[in-house]
Design a protein around this motif. Structure first.
Motif, PDB file in Angstrom:
ATOM      1  N   UNK A  85       0.865  -1.170   0.000  1.00  0.00           N
ATOM      2  CA  UNK A  85       0.000   0.000   0.000  1.00  0.00           C
ATOM      3  C   UNK A  85       0.906   1.226   0.000  1.00  0.00           C
ATOM      4  N   UNK A  86       1.050   1.857  -1.128  1.00  0.00           N
ATOM      5  CA  UNK A  86       1.851   3.072  -1.232  1.00  0.00           C
ATOM      6  C   UNK A  86       1.093   4.074  -2.076  1.00  0.00           C
ATOM      7  N   UNK A  87       1.489   5.319  -1.977  1.00  0.00           N
ATOM      8  CA  UNK A  87       0.871   6.347  -2.810  1.00  0.00           C
ATOM      9  C   UNK A  87       1.252   6.096  -4.270  1.00  0.00           C
ATOM     10  N   UNK A  88       0.254   6.059  -5.108  1.00  0.00           N
ATOM     11  CA  UNK A  88       0.516   5.803  -6.525  1.00  0.00           C
ATOM     12  C   UNK A  88      -0.592   6.441  -7.340  1.00  0.00           C
ATOM     13  N   UNK A  89      -0.330   6.792  -8.585  1.00  0.00           N
ATOM     14  CA  UNK A  89      -1.375   7.423  -9.411  1.00  0.00           C
ATOM     15  C   UNK A  89      -2.472   6.438  -9.804  1.00  0.00           C
ATOM     16  N   UNK A  90      -3.624   6.996 -10.123  1.00  0.00           N
ATOM     17  CA  UNK A  90      -4.784   6.178 -10.485  1.00  0.00           C
ATOM     18  C   UNK A  90      -4.485   5.249 -11.651  1.00  0.00           C
ATOM     19  N   UNK A  91      -3.713   5.727 -12.595  1.00  0.00           N
ATOM     20  CA  UNK A  91      -3.485   4.950 -13.816  1.00  0.00           C
ATOM     21  C   UNK A  91      -2.718   3.665 -13.534  1.00  0.00           C
ATOM     22  N   UNK A  92      -2.098   3.579 -12.365  1.00  0.00           N
ATOM     23  CA  UNK A  92      -1.348   2.376 -12.036  1.00  0.00           C
ATOM     24  C   UNK A  92      -2.264   1.208 -11.687  1.00  0.00           C
ATOM     25  N   UNK A  93      -3.497   1.513 -11.290  1.00  0.00           N
ATOM     26  CA  UNK A  93      -4.404   0.444 -10.885  1.00  0.00           C
ATOM     27  C   UNK A  93      -4.913  -0.293 -12.120  1.00  0.00           C
ATOM     28  N   UNK A  94      -4.883  -1.608 -12.007  1.00  0.00           N
ATOM     29  CA  UNK A  94      -5.145  -2.439 -13.176  1.00  0.00           C
ATOM     30  C   UNK A  94      -6.625  -2.734 -13.385  1.00  0.00           C
ATOM     31  N   UNK A  95      -7.371  -2.837 -12.298  1.00  0.00           N
ATOM     32  CA  UNK A  95      -8.768  -3.268 -12.388  1.00  0.00           C
ATOM     33  C   UNK A  95      -9.629  -2.375 -11.498  1.00  0.00           C
ATOM     34  N   UNK A  96     -10.835  -2.090 -11.988  1.00  0.00           N
ATOM     35  CA  UNK A  96     -11.765  -1.210 -11.286  1.00  0.00           C
ATOM     36  C   UNK A  96     -13.155  -1.824 -11.255  1.00  0.00           C
ATOM     37  N   UNK A  97     -13.860  -1.534 -10.169  1.00  0.00           N
ATOM     38  CA  UNK A  97     -15.273  -1.855 -10.121  1.00  0.00           C
ATOM     39  C   UNK A  97     -16.084  -0.730 -10.750  1.00  0.00           C
ATOM     40  N   UNK A  98     -17.412  -0.930 -10.749  1.00  0.00           N
ATOM     41  CA  UNK A  98     -18.291   0.019 -11.431  1.00  0.00           C
ATOM     42  C   UNK A  98     -18.708   1.180 -10.527  1.00  0.00           C
ATOM     43  N   UNK A  99     -18.463   1.047  -9.233  1.00  0.00           N
ATOM     44  CA  UNK A  99     -18.795   2.104  -8.290  1.00  0.00           C
ATOM     45  C   UNK A  99     -20.125   1.891  -7.608  1.00  0.00           C
ATOM     46  N   UNK A 100     -20.234   2.438  -6.403  1.00  0.00           N
ATOM     47  CA  UNK A 100     -21.484   2.410  -5.650  1.00  0.00           C
ATOM     48  C   UNK A 100     -21.669   3.765  -4.994  1.00  0.00           C
ATOM     49  N   UNK A 101     -22.885   4.292  -5.057  1.00  0.00           N
ATOM     50  CA  UNK A 101     -23.157   5.650  -4.572  1.00  0.00           C
ATOM     51  C   UNK A 101     -23.422   5.640  -3.072  1.00  0.00           C
ATOM     52  N   UNK A 102     -22.766   6.553  -2.388  1.00  0.00           N
ATOM     53  CA  UNK A 102     -23.027   6.794  -0.970  1.00  0.00           C
ATOM     54  C   UNK A 102     -23.498   8.238  -0.820  1.00  0.00           C
ATOM     55  N   UNK A 103     -24.655   8.406  -0.223  1.00  0.00           N
ATOM     56  CA  UNK A 103     -25.203   9.735   0.005  1.00  0.00           C
ATOM     57  C   UNK A 103     -25.469   9.902   1.493  1.00  0.00           C
ATOM     58  N   UNK A 104     -24.847  10.919   2.065  1.00  0.00           N
ATOM     59  CA  UNK A 104     -25.024  11.206   3.490  1.00  0.00           C
ATOM     60  C   UNK A 104     -25.831  12.491   3.597  1.00  0.00           C
ATOM     61  N   UNK A 105     -27.055  12.347   4.038  1.00  0.00           N
ATOM     62  CA  UNK A 105     -27.946  13.495   4.077  1.00  0.00           C
ATOM     63  C   UNK A 105     -29.064  13.243   5.065  1.00  0.00           C
ATOM     64  N   UNK A 106     -29.533  14.328   5.684  1.00  0.00           N
ATOM     65  CA  UNK A 106     -30.678  14.202   6.586  1.00  0.00           C
ATOM     66  C   UNK A 106     -31.969  14.491   5.832  1.00  0.00           C
TER      67      UNK A 106
END
Length: 125
Positions: free
Chosen positions: A104-125
């Protein structure tokens, strides 16, 4: 080749909790590091936490340390992000990503090989 699928996002009130899951399929998972990112429209995608799948070493961004906990389950090939004491500024789309590395080190986004599609988190009252 890995495939990542996030789940667990939703709407939560400030101060509440959510647990995100990242299910990983593929081979040689122990040779990878999994990270959680988040992105707000119009802003850069930022890494907030990572974990090495082989030995569970973790790291956190400053603004989530002490509130979020990353963990892994080797048996289920999954990585989790437990998010507590959520704030409105945690609202974002959350992504998990994998890189062929055992650190686990600081690295640019482009270094990551695989990505998920994302999930939305909304924090609101």
């Amino acid at each position: 080749q890995l495939q990542l699928v996030e789940s667990g996002g939703g709407l939560v009130q400030p101060g509440g909790s959510l647990r995100l899951s990242c299910e990983v399929s593929g081979s040689n998972l122990g040779a990878h590091t999994i990270a959680w990112f988040r992105q707000v429209p119009g802003k850069k995608r930022e890494e907030i936490s990572c974990i090495t799948f082989r030995d569970g070493v973790t790291s956190y961004a400053q603004d989530v340390r002490g509130r979020f906990t990353i963990s892994k389950d080797g048996g289920k090939a999954a990585v989790y992000l437990q998010m507590n004491r959520l704030k409105s500024e945690d609202t974002a789309t959350y992504f998990c990503a994998a890189i062929f590395s055992t650190r686990c080190i600081a690295r640019p986004l482009v270094d990551f090989d695989y990505w998920g599609q994302g999930t939305q988190v909304t924090v609101s009252s």
